[in-house]
Write a protein that holds these residues in place. Structure first.
Motif, PDB file in Angstrom:
ATOM      1  N   TRP A   3       0.822  -1.203   0.000  1.00  0.00           N
ATOM      2  CA  TRP A   3       0.000   0.000   0.000  1.00  0.00           C
ATOM      3  C   TRP A   3       0.862   1.261   0.000  1.00  0.00           C
ATOM      4  O   TRP A   3       0.578   2.228  -0.709  1.00  0.00           O
ATOM      5  N   ARG A   4       1.946   1.239   0.821  1.00  0.00           N
ATOM      6  CA  ARG A   4       2.814   2.413   0.883  1.00  0.00           C
ATOM      7  C   ARG A   4       3.401   2.739  -0.480  1.00  0.00           C
ATOM      8  O   ARG A   4       3.394   3.884  -0.927  1.00  0.00           O
ATOM      9  N   LYS A   5       3.904   1.727  -1.132  1.00  0.00           N
ATOM     10  CA  LYS A   5       4.498   1.923  -2.459  1.00  0.00           C
ATOM     11  C   LYS A   5       3.451   2.433  -3.443  1.00  0.00           C
ATOM     12  O   LYS A   5       3.673   3.343  -4.218  1.00  0.00           O
ATOM     13  N   PHE A   6       2.261   1.779  -3.370  1.00  0.00           N
ATOM     14  CA  PHE A   6       1.197   2.109  -4.306  1.00  0.00           C
ATOM     15  C   PHE A   6       0.755   3.562  -4.136  1.00  0.00           C
ATOM     16  O   PHE A   6       0.620   4.312  -5.098  1.00  0.00           O
ATOM     17  N   GLU A   7       0.595   3.958  -2.861  1.00  0.00           N
ATOM     18  CA  GLU A   7       0.145   5.319  -2.579  1.00  0.00           C
ATOM     19  C   GLU A   7       1.153   6.341  -3.117  1.00  0.00           C
ATOM     20  O   GLU A   7       0.787   7.330  -3.744  1.00  0.00           O
ATOM     21  N   GLU A   8       2.432   6.051  -2.885  1.00  0.00           N
ATOM     22  CA  GLU A   8       3.447   6.988  -3.367  1.00  0.00           C
ATOM     23  C   GLU A   8       3.424   7.102  -4.892  1.00  0.00           C
ATOM     24  O   GLU A   8       3.446   8.185  -5.452  1.00  0.00           O
ATOM     25  N   ARG A   9       3.329   5.923  -5.553  1.00  0.00           N
ATOM     26  CA  ARG A   9       3.250   5.941  -7.021  1.00  0.00           C
ATOM     27  C   ARG A   9       2.058   6.750  -7.506  1.00  0.00           C
ATOM     28  O   ARG A   9       2.157   7.570  -8.413  1.00  0.00           O
ATOM     29  N   LEU A  10       0.890   6.485  -6.850  1.00  0.00           N
ATOM     30  CA  LEU A  10      -0.352   7.125  -7.262  1.00  0.00           C
ATOM     31  C   LEU A  10      -0.215   8.645  -7.165  1.00  0.00           C
ATOM     32  O   LEU A  10      -0.533   9.375  -8.111  1.00  0.00           O
ATOM     33  N   PHE A  11       0.311   9.121  -6.028  1.00  0.00           N
ATOM     34  CA  PHE A  11       0.398  10.563  -5.864  1.00  0.00           C
ATOM     35  C   PHE A  11       1.481  11.174  -6.735  1.00  0.00           C
ATOM     36  O   PHE A  11       1.361  12.309  -7.184  1.00  0.00           O
TER      37      PHE A  11
ATOM     38  N   TRP B 193       6.447  10.604  -0.129  1.00  0.00           N
ATOM     39  CA  TRP B 193       5.040  10.974  -0.063  1.00  0.00           C
ATOM     40  C   TRP B 193       4.541  11.022   1.380  1.00  0.00           C
ATOM     41  O   TRP B 193       3.817  11.934   1.763  1.00  0.00           O
ATOM     42  N   GLU B 194       4.956  10.025   2.193  1.00  0.00           N
ATOM     43  CA  GLU B 194       4.541  10.038   3.598  1.00  0.00           C
ATOM     44  C   GLU B 194       5.052  11.285   4.308  1.00  0.00           C
ATOM     45  O   GLU B 194       4.368  11.878   5.139  1.00  0.00           O
ATOM     46  N   THR B 195       6.282  11.677   3.973  1.00  0.00           N
ATOM     47  CA  THR B 195       6.841  12.883   4.562  1.00  0.00           C
ATOM     48  C   THR B 195       6.007  14.105   4.200  1.00  0.00           C
ATOM     49  O   THR B 195       5.684  14.934   5.048  1.00  0.00           O
ATOM     50  N   ILE B 196       5.636  14.171   2.920  1.00  0.00           N
ATOM     51  CA  ILE B 196       4.830  15.312   2.484  1.00  0.00           C
ATOM     52  C   ILE B 196       3.485  15.323   3.188  1.00  0.00           C
ATOM     53  O   ILE B 196       3.042  16.334   3.722  1.00  0.00           O
ATOM     54  N   LYS B 197       2.862  14.128   3.238  1.00  0.00           N
ATOM     55  CA  LYS B 197       1.510  14.039   3.786  1.00  0.00           C
ATOM     56  C   LYS B 197       1.509  14.313   5.283  1.00  0.00           C
ATOM     57  O   LYS B 197       0.695  15.079   5.784  1.00  0.00           O
ATOM     58  N   LYS B 198       2.443  13.711   5.997  1.00  0.00           N
ATOM     59  CA  LYS B 198       2.349  13.767   7.466  1.00  0.00           C
ATOM     60  C   LYS B 198       3.185  14.865   8.091  1.00  0.00           C
ATOM     61  O   LYS B 198       2.969  15.220   9.243  1.00  0.00           O
TER      62      LYS B 198
END
Lengths: 283, 298
Positions: A3-11, B193-198
């Protein structure tokens, strides 16, 4: 983990798509105006005033609106420049850097910048009644000048604030007065920025419609004095687009092409001028 | 010789002070001017009648602004629903991902977009958006009778118009988030992305809301582009495909008749005052948030 990988790709994808959409809008707008405007363009369009009334007459062009817009843009820019320079000189050089008054002026300019042009139009109308002024080029210049003032003053202010304080201090320590420092050191250093600010203001003045509806009016003729009403390009587009006659609607399309070209020239040349003159500035 | 110079400096100092003082009074003058002109209608009608009545018959002395107010709110709301997600995503791309070249390119395009006059957006709306809504979008949702001149068209055109200001301010705000925060999060194993989001978005949240509020007040007062595509019928719109009649359009459309009907000019000036009041309140709040952020950074 998946999910983490997928979410990053998606965004990663979404942010690029969003940027493309936003950039694409600009291209689509310019393209639309080109496609509609080019077939309607002719030499008559830029060299003649409409004959037989702008709403019904099939002959003629929009010279009245081109000249009117240039007069209005020049007048409003000069009016606003005459006010902006003293303001930025005062808040940057004469007042102390902690001055609450200077801070208040900056905030009030920012707020003025946010006020919509229709409100300036209404205020211009109030002023016209108060001073017994009729719908005229002069009323338009004052109203649009006030509308442009915050843009011009704040742009110059931002540029002047990037000038190192030492430069002014050096001039003052050599015995120059504040006025001499302002005019011969700071303003010279800020010249590219001042130029950009003027062009920005001019572009805004030429393109604004809601504030001139009340104040400048519309006419088929080229004004010969500031007390006469004047046609402007935005209103030429707005009024002629609603006509049932094809030739008149074509005039609106041609006007929109002319206006877009003027605005693009201003915005691109201001960028180039800024780059060019910025080389001469002491860094 | 030297007294001449000092005299000149004194005179110049006093004159620039005077001009600056005048510029500080403009806002005040606008408020007072519009208030004085709208006083007659405020005396003869109660404020709640003006704001919450929907009967608009100037000839019969009925001035209910509700349809206009609701149209303005709807159009603005639609534009923000479209613009905000796109702007947030675009600002993230520009500040966190894009290299210098792309960033410079996109920034100058957005600046050019900011300089395009509202009539041009309006004519674009009439040529592209309105037919698209009446031929494709409205029938797809079961509104075959829509002319395309609708609050949705107004919202779409407005969305494009608020892109520049919202993106511009969001970029400034994202710049105030310290790099160390991002690095700390990345070093703990979060991906970008997690860094940006959180971290980044959370830290920038107040500033991003301020950017949205400024976009809102831009959209709220926009006149000509909306006026050209929104249809201008004084009814409360019931669906996205109905036409509306926002306040700025009301003012701009009726300048011709306003002197011939009693209280009409006062009503229109009241509409302008109403716009001004809402925008002032939102602007002051947003500017205060942004100023506090800038102070934190120093």
């Amino acid at each position: 983990m998946f999910w983490r990988k997928f979410e990053e790709r998606l965004f990663n994808l979404l942010i690029r798509v969003a940027t493309l959409i936003i950039v694409g809008c600009l291209f689509i707008i310019v393209l639309t105006i080109l496609v509609k405007g080019f077939p309607a363009m002719s030499w008559d369009m830029v060299s003649r005033i409409p004959s037989g009334g702008f709403y019904l007459g099939k002959e003629g062009g929009v010279l009245n609106a081109i000249i009117g817009s240039l007069y209005l843009g020049l007048g409003a820019s000069i009016f606003s420049l005459v006010l902006s320079i003293p303001i930025v000189v005062y808040i940057n050089i004469y007042s102390r850097s902690t001055s609450r008054f200077a801070q208040f002026i900056r905030i009030s300019l920012d707020i003025l910048y946010g006020i919509p042009s229709i409100v300036y139009g209404a205020f211009g109308f109030v002023l016209m009644i108060a001073f017994g002024l009729k719908v005229s080029l002069l009323a338009g210049i004052i109203t649009v000048g006030l509308l442009v003032l915050p843009i011009m003053a704040r742009t110059m202010d931002e540029v002047i604030r990037t000038i190192p304080k030492e430069l002014g201090d050096a001039s003052l320590s050599l015995g120059a007065t504040k006025w001499e420092t302002a005019m011969k050191v700071i303003m010279r250093q800020a010249f590219p920025g001042v130029l950009t600010a003027i062009l920005l203001g001019f572009g805004r003045a030429v393109g604004d419609a809601a504030s001139v509806i009340f104040t400048t009016g519309f006419t088929d003729n080229i004004p010969t004095s500031v007390l006469q009403p004047a046609a402007t390009l935005p209103l030429a587009i707005f009024f002629q687009l609603g006509s049932p006659i094809k030739e008149v609607v074509d005039r609106a399309y041609a006007s929109s092409l002319i206006l877009t070209v003027i605005i693009l020239i201003i915005s691109i040349s201001s960028r180039l001028l800024f780059k060019r003159f910025n080389k001469n500035v002491i860094k | 010789m030297s007294t001449g110079r000092i005299l000149k400096d004194r005179i110049a100092g006093k004159s620039v002070w005077l001009v600056t003082l005048f510029s500080g009074l403009i806002l005040f003058l606008i408020i007072v001017g519009l208030y004085l002109k709208s006083a007659p209608i405020l005396h003869s009608h109660s404020l709640s009648d003006l704001l919450f009545e929907s009967k608009w018959k100037p000839g019969k002395n009925q001035f209910g602004f509700l349809p206009y107010i609701l149209s303005t709110v709807y159009v603005t709301f639609i534009s923000l629903v479209i613009a905000v997600p796109l702007c947030v995503l675009c600002a993230i791309y520009m500040s966190e991902y894009a290299n210098k070249k792309v960033k410079g390119f996109v920034t100058s395009l957005v600046d050019i977009l900011a300089g395009i006059p509202s009539v041009i957006f309006g004519i674009w709306g009439i040529i592209l958006i309105v037919p698209f809504i009446s031929n494709k979008l409205a029938p797809a949702f079961g509104h075959e009778d829509s002319t395309g001149y609708s609050i949705l068209a107004g919202g779409l055109v407005l969305a494009v118009m608020v892109f520049p200001i919202v993106i511009h301010i969001m970029l400034e705000v994202l710049r105030t988030v310290p790099v160390e925060l991002r690095e700390a999060s990345l070093s703990l194993g979060a991906n970008k992305w997690e860094t940006i989001k959180k971290v980044v978005l959370r830290k920038a949240a107040p500033g991003i809301s301020a950017a949205i509020v400024l976009g809102f007040s831009r959209a709220f007062g926009e006149t000509l582009a909306v006026l050209m595509v929104v249809g201008n019928t004084a009814l409360i719109p019931k669906s996205l495909f109905d036409s509306g009649y926002p306040l700025p359009a009301l003012i701009a459309n009726n300048y011709g008749e306003m002197m011939s009907i009693p209280l009409y000019d006062s009503a229109l000036m009241f509409a302008a005052l109403l716009l001004l009041t809402v925008i002032l309140v939102f602007n002051v709040i947003a500017r205060m948030v942004i100023m506090r952020l800038e102070k934190q950074m120093i």
